[in-house]
Design a protein around this motif. Sequence first.
Motif, mmCIF file in Angstrom:
data_model
loop_
_atom_site.group_PDB
_atom_site.id
_atom_site.type_symbol
_atom_site.label_atom_id
_atom_site.label_comp_id
_atom_site.label_asym_id
_atom_site.label_seq_id
_atom_site.Cartn_x
_atom_site.Cartn_y
_atom_site.Cartn_z
ATOM 1 N N LYS A 99 0.800 -1.225 0.000
ATOM 2 C CA LYS A 99 0.000 0.000 0.000
ATOM 3 C C LYS A 99 0.831 1.273 0.000
ATOM 4 N N GLU A 100 1.879 1.306 0.771
ATOM 5 C CA GLU A 100 2.711 2.506 0.863
ATOM 6 C C GLU A 100 3.599 2.681 -0.364
ATOM 7 N N LYS A 101 3.783 1.615 -1.151
ATOM 8 C CA LYS A 101 4.712 1.633 -2.280
ATOM 9 C C LYS A 101 4.033 1.718 -3.643
ATOM 10 N N LEU A 102 2.718 1.707 -3.691
ATOM 11 C CA LEU A 102 2.018 1.587 -4.973
ATOM 12 C C LEU A 102 2.455 2.604 -6.020
ATOM 13 N N ASP A 103 2.833 3.799 -5.591
ATOM 14 C CA ASP A 103 3.237 4.824 -6.560
ATOM 15 C C ASP A 103 4.679 4.669 -7.031
ATOM 16 N N SER A 104 5.426 3.751 -6.416
ATOM 17 C CA SER A 104 6.842 3.643 -6.771
ATOM 18 C C SER A 104 7.249 2.266 -7.297
ATOM 19 N N ILE A 105 6.266 1.402 -7.591
ATOM 20 C CA ILE A 105 6.579 0.077 -8.120
ATOM 21 C C ILE A 105 5.895 -0.117 -9.472
ATOM 22 N N ASP A 106 6.368 -1.118 -10.205
ATOM 23 C CA ASP A 106 5.719 -1.503 -11.455
ATOM 24 C C ASP A 106 4.729 -2.613 -11.138
ATOM 25 N N ILE A 107 3.439 -2.290 -11.197
ATOM 26 C CA ILE A 107 2.403 -3.277 -10.920
ATOM 27 C C ILE A 107 1.579 -3.491 -12.189
ATOM 28 N N ASN B 26 -12.370 -3.782 -17.095
ATOM 29 C CA ASN B 26 -13.238 -2.626 -17.321
ATOM 30 C C ASN B 26 -14.451 -2.602 -16.401
ATOM 31 N N ALA B 27 -14.928 -3.762 -15.978
ATOM 32 C CA ALA B 27 -16.156 -3.849 -15.190
ATOM 33 C C ALA B 27 -15.931 -3.714 -13.687
ATOM 34 N N LEU B 28 -14.745 -4.034 -13.227
ATOM 35 C CA LEU B 28 -14.486 -4.075 -11.786
ATOM 36 C C LEU B 28 -13.482 -3.001 -11.372
ATOM 37 N N PRO B 29 -13.419 -2.698 -10.073
ATOM 38 C CA PRO B 29 -12.452 -1.690 -9.598
ATOM 39 C C PRO B 29 -11.018 -2.046 -9.987
ATOM 40 N N LYS B 30 -10.210 -1.004 -10.114
ATOM 41 C CA LYS B 30 -8.813 -1.197 -10.499
ATOM 42 C C LYS B 30 -7.916 -0.239 -9.723
ATOM 43 N N LEU B 31 -6.647 -0.553 -9.696
ATOM 44 C CA LEU B 31 -5.649 0.327 -9.098
ATOM 45 C C LEU B 31 -5.208 1.325 -10.149
ATOM 46 N N LYS B 32 -5.234 2.595 -9.818
ATOM 47 C CA LYS B 32 -4.825 3.606 -10.799
ATOM 48 C C LYS B 32 -3.349 3.477 -11.162
ATOM 49 N N GLN B 33 -2.553 2.890 -10.280
ATOM 50 C CA GLN B 33 -1.115 2.751 -10.520
ATOM 51 C C GLN B 33 -0.772 1.561 -11.409
ATOM 52 N N ALA B 34 -1.724 0.653 -11.610
ATOM 53 C CA ALA B 34 -1.437 -0.587 -12.345
ATOM 54 C C ALA B 34 -1.523 -0.390 -13.854
ATOM 55 N N LYS B 35 -0.595 -1.011 -14.520
ATOM 56 C CA LYS B 35 -0.639 -1.080 -15.980
ATOM 57 C C LYS B 35 -1.450 -2.327 -16.323
ATOM 58 N N HIS B 36 -2.348 -2.217 -17.272
ATOM 59 C CA HIS B 36 -3.177 -3.357 -17.646
ATOM 60 C C HIS B 36 -2.578 -4.091 -18.831
ATOM 61 N N ILE B 37 -2.230 -5.355 -18.602
ATOM 62 C CA ILE B 37 -1.776 -6.241 -19.669
ATOM 63 C C ILE B 37 -2.507 -7.564 -19.457
#
Length: 98
Positions: free
Chosen positions: A10-18, A28-39
């Motif tokens: 949680k504290e690292k979400l802005d500084s890691i590659d997720i 698209n239908a469910l909640p997502k993390l804004k920091q995550a790249k979708h692949i």
Amino acid sequence: MKSVTIQSLKEKLDSIDIIDIREVEEFNALPKLKQAKHIPMNQLIQKPESYLNKQECYYLICRSGARTANVTQYLDSLGYNVINVTGGMLEYYNERKA
């Protein structure tokens, strides 16, 4: 296989590659993390070299952690530095509701 809980990130979400590996409809239908790249999972496992660098570390997340456990093992066997986020998005959002 390396794994971590979403709580420990949680504290690292802005500084890691997720990377969120859920399929397009689910992502698209469910909640997502804004920091995550979708692949999507199938794209990632078919051509990991198109998305990943073996010199970098990536955290993989899905709905519950089951898919990422399998994908993490596979990518690790190819020499990628990947870490499974156990519990996935379900755990992240269940904890936020508590």
